[in-house]
Design a protein around this motif. Structure first.
Motif, PDB file in Angstrom:
ATOM      1  N   ALA A   7      93.267  19.241 103.144  1.00 56.78           N
ATOM      2  CA  ALA A   7      93.546  18.259 104.194  1.00 56.78           C
ATOM      3  C   ALA A   7      93.009  18.732 105.541  1.00 56.78           C
ATOM      4  O   ALA A   7      92.400  17.967 106.292  1.00 56.78           O
ATOM      5  N   LEU A   8      93.217  20.013 105.856  1.00 59.61           N
ATOM      6  CA  LEU A   8      92.698  20.552 107.118  1.00 59.61           C
ATOM      7  C   LEU A   8      91.173  20.486 107.154  1.00 59.61           C
ATOM      8  O   LEU A   8      90.567  20.111 108.163  1.00 59.61           O
ATOM      9  N   HIS A   9      90.568  20.848 106.043  1.00 56.90           N
ATOM     10  CA  HIS A   9      89.111  20.823 105.952  1.00 56.90           C
ATOM     11  C   HIS A   9      88.574  19.410 106.160  1.00 56.90           C
ATOM     12  O   HIS A   9      87.608  19.186 106.895  1.00 56.90           O
ATOM     13  N   SER A  10      89.223  18.435 105.533  1.00 55.83           N
ATOM     14  CA  SER A  10      88.751  17.052 105.619  1.00 55.83           C
ATOM     15  C   SER A  10      88.948  16.471 107.009  1.00 55.83           C
ATOM     16  O   SER A  10      88.094  15.750 107.525  1.00 55.83           O
ATOM     17  N   LEU A  11      90.087  16.768 107.629  1.00 54.27           N
ATOM     18  CA  LEU A  11      90.326  16.295 108.989  1.00 54.27           C
ATOM     19  C   LEU A  11      89.320  16.914 109.964  1.00 54.27           C
ATOM     20  O   LEU A  11      88.828  16.247 110.874  1.00 54.27           O
ATOM     21  N   ALA A  12      89.014  18.191 109.765  1.00 56.26           N
ATOM     22  CA  ALA A  12      88.027  18.846 110.630  1.00 56.26           C
ATOM     23  C   ALA A  12      86.648  18.229 110.446  1.00 56.26           C
ATOM     24  O   ALA A  12      85.905  18.027 111.414  1.00 56.26           O
ATOM     25  N   SER A  13      86.292  17.910 109.213  1.00 54.22           N
ATOM     26  CA  SER A  13      84.992  17.288 108.944  1.00 54.22           C
ATOM     27  C   SER A  13      84.898  15.930 109.628  1.00 54.22           C
ATOM     28  O   SER A  13      83.873  15.582 110.224  1.00 54.22           O
ATOM     29  N   ALA A  14      85.977  15.149 109.555  1.00 58.72           N
ATOM     30  CA  ALA A  14      85.991  13.847 110.209  1.00 58.72           C
ATOM     31  C   ALA A  14      85.937  14.000 111.725  1.00 58.72           C
ATOM     32  O   ALA A  14      85.251  13.245 112.422  1.00 58.72           O
ATOM     33  N   HIS A  15      86.641  14.983 112.248  1.00 63.50           N
ATOM     34  CA  HIS A  15      86.661  15.265 113.685  1.00 63.50           C
ATOM     35  C   HIS A  15      85.248  15.555 114.174  1.00 63.50           C
ATOM     36  O   HIS A  15      84.801  15.027 115.197  1.00 63.50           O
TER      37      HIS A  15
END
Length: 237
Positions: free
Chosen positions: A62-70
């Motif tokens: 989840a952290l990885h995906s949110l960072a990618s979207a950010h």
């Protein structure tokens, strides 16, 4: 660094996070502007991490995906206060601290979580300390990409744990033949950012680079040249 999606069989929370981003893009030593992903979306993903799916893989994913979207949504639009975004992902980072401290994170999840914090400009001291402590004894479990990602993330956040730096150097030298162009240039950039002129590592990077340099992209060449110049280090073949 080019970051592979590190988890399989995504949970509902991770699918929600991934839906915020069209793709995962490499970061490497390249500068990137960031603005926040919609904070209501971040809160929703954090809130949907139910106890039964609160596994190390789910939290790191989840952290990885949110960072990618950010990063994806923020490119070219200036920069945002990383502290504000850190507050929105607090539920995830607190769970991540526990997983790192109890050695529940695998090497890939440690690197992925560190990468995510750096992309979101979230200098979460307890989590970064826990990641460093967990990464040192498990350093042999990192692949080339994981080592480069870990170095980049810690350097980007201005974290300079000398024991972690030494561990990354040792492992990188041992498997330098497996490093691709971006992993070489990212590692060199990280050590230059730390102002750590590690001669054995820099020589290993230079020797490996010379074998494949004709195929390198101009930006990788420029980043590596900048790193060696910053450290005032001249490789003698």
């Amino acid at each position: 660094p080019a970051q592979q999606s590190p988890h399989s069989a995504p949970s509902a929370s991770r699918r929600a996070a991934w839906s915020l981003s069209d793709e995962v893009e490499p970061v490497g030593a390249r500068p990137c502007g960031t603005t926040a992903v919609g904070r209501s979306a971040v809160r929703e993903v954090s809130a949907r991490l139910l106890p039964d799916e609160c596994s190390p893989a789910s939290v790191a994913g989840a952290l990885h995906s949110l960072a990618s979207a950010h990063r994806r949504r923020g490119r070219g639009r200036g920069s945002d206060d990383g502290g504000a975004l850190c507050a929105e992902v607090a539920a995830l980072t607190e769970r991540a601290v526990t997983f790192a401290q109890t050695r529940a994170f695998r090497a890939q999840e440690l690197a992925s979580t560190a990468w995510a914090l750096a992309v979101m400009q979230c200098s979460h001291a307890p989590l970064l300390a826990a990641i460093s402590s967990a990464a040192i004894p498990t350093r042999c479990e990192f692949n080339a990409q994981g080592l480069a990602n870990m170095a980049w993330a810690m350097a980007k956040l201005r974290e300079s744990d000398e024991h972690l730096i030494a561990a990354i150097s040792s492992e990188a030298r041992a498997r330098i033949c497996n490093f691709k162009a971006q992993e070489l240039t990212t590692t060199a950039w990280s050590f230059a950012t730390w102002r750590c002129a590690d001669a054995p590592l820099l020589d290993a990077i230079a020797s490996q680079a010379l074998r494949s340099m004709p195929t390198w992209r101009p930006q990788d060449l420029a980043n590596t040249a900048w790193s060696f110049a910053t450290l005032r280090y001249q490789h003698q073949p």
